[in-house]
Write a protein that holds these residues in place. Structure first.
Motif, short mmCIF file in Angstrom:
data_model
loop_
_atom_site.label_atom_id
_atom_site.label_comp_id
_atom_site.label_asym_id
_atom_site.label_seq_id
_atom_site.Cartn_x
_atom_site.Cartn_y
_atom_site.Cartn_z
N LEU A 58 44.05 -14.31 -8.76
CA LEU A 58 43.65 -15.22 -9.82
C LEU A 58 44.42 -16.53 -9.75
N LEU A 72 39.64 -20.69 -14.60
CA LEU A 72 40.14 -19.48 -13.97
C LEU A 72 39.27 -19.17 -12.75
N ALA A 74 38.81 -16.76 -9.31
CA ALA A 74 39.19 -15.48 -8.72
C ALA A 74 38.75 -15.45 -7.26
N LEU A 91 29.33 -12.04 -15.04
CA LEU A 91 30.78 -12.18 -15.05
C LEU A 91 31.33 -11.94 -16.45
N ARG A 93 35.12 -11.62 -18.70
CA ARG A 93 36.57 -11.84 -18.75
C ARG A 93 37.11 -11.21 -20.02
N ASP A 94 38.01 -10.23 -19.85
CA ASP A 94 38.55 -9.49 -20.99
C ASP A 94 37.44 -8.89 -21.85
N VAL A 98 30.99 -14.32 -19.67
CA VAL A 98 31.28 -15.74 -19.47
C VAL A 98 30.21 -16.45 -18.64
N PHE A 116 35.54 -17.97 -13.60
CA PHE A 116 35.46 -17.23 -14.86
C PHE A 116 35.67 -18.12 -16.08
N ASP A 119 39.97 -22.15 -19.34
CA ASP A 119 41.10 -21.58 -20.07
C ASP A 119 41.49 -22.57 -21.17
#
Length: 233
Positions: A58, A72, A74, A91, A93-94, A98, A116, A119
């Motif tokens: 990442l 972000l 990857a 995709l 994220r957590d 996204v 992703f 941020d």
């Protein structure tokens, strides 16, 4: 009545029933372990084929010239036993969706990049700096035929932990011998240039919680007097 601890049934996550790969030198198919009924109604239907994990690196990336934000990124090393087929990927994220992306076919061991999203806890601000002889994005001396440009980008980390951010800037490239582009003041010193990506400058910054830092990026463009040059910024 109330069950005793010994009587409480333990729960376990559901497992995906995966398919077996049937491959030859030039073809690959999947053998689904259990019978599936697929209605012939012309709509899409999905059957689970495989579920696995792959090594990921990442990186938080900021390209201030294009967007004053950090994203972000990857880098995935595909470690499956069978080829990864081309198609649309969703995709998350957590656990939050996204976006989607189109994947090209990949063989085991290949790497590819996935984005992703932004941020929001990393703030990026890029400003053009004024010069004593100029008024804004650079100075222009008609006698010397020279432009000088300088920007300062401020990166701030508002995460509770330390974050590493890669900042990318691009030096303009001249295709004419009488137009010369040279790097100006670069603070801090950027990483070594990648020969496969000429002119791309990168800074790998490590920021602690609530920490801010700045990147100075500048370049000079010299050309014959009276010549108009575009695409300098």
């Amino acid at each position: 009545g109330v069950k005793k601890d010994a009587d409480v049934e333990e729960s376990a996550p559901a497992e995906v029933e995966t398919a077996k790969t049937v491959s030859s030198e030039y073809a690959m198919s999947f053998s689904i372990p259990s019978r599936k009924d697929i209605p012939s109604d012309g709509s899409d239907h999905r059957v689970g084929v495989a579920q696995n994990s792959h090594p990921v690196k990442l990186t938080l990336v900021a390209v201030p010239r294009l967007s004053q934000a950090a994203y972000l990124e990857a880098k995935v090393t595909y470690g499956g036993e069978q080829n990864l087929l081309a198609g649309e990927a969703q995709l998350f994220r957590d656990g939050d969706f996204v976006g989607t992306t189109d994947l090209e076919a990949k063989a085991p061991g290949e790497t590819f990049d996935l984005g992703f999203g932004q941020d929001d806890q990393i703030h990026v601000e890029r400003k053009a700096m004024k010069d004593e002889e100029g008024d804004g994005k650079g100075i222009f001396d008609i006698n010397k035929g020279e432009h000088r440009y300088r920007w300062v980008t401020t990166i701030a980390n508002y995460h509770v932990g330390t974050r590493q951010v890669e900042v990318r800037e691009q030096l303009p490239r001249s295709r004419q011998q009488n137009i010369e582009v040279t790097a100006g003041e670069l603070k801090p010193k950027p990483a070594l240039e990648n020969p496969d990506k000429p002119g791309l400058l990168t800074w790998n910054l490590v920021l602690g919680p609530k920490e801010k830092t700045k990147v100075d990026f500048a370049y000079n463009v010299k050309y014959p007097g009276g010549v108009q040059v575009s695409g300098l910024e």
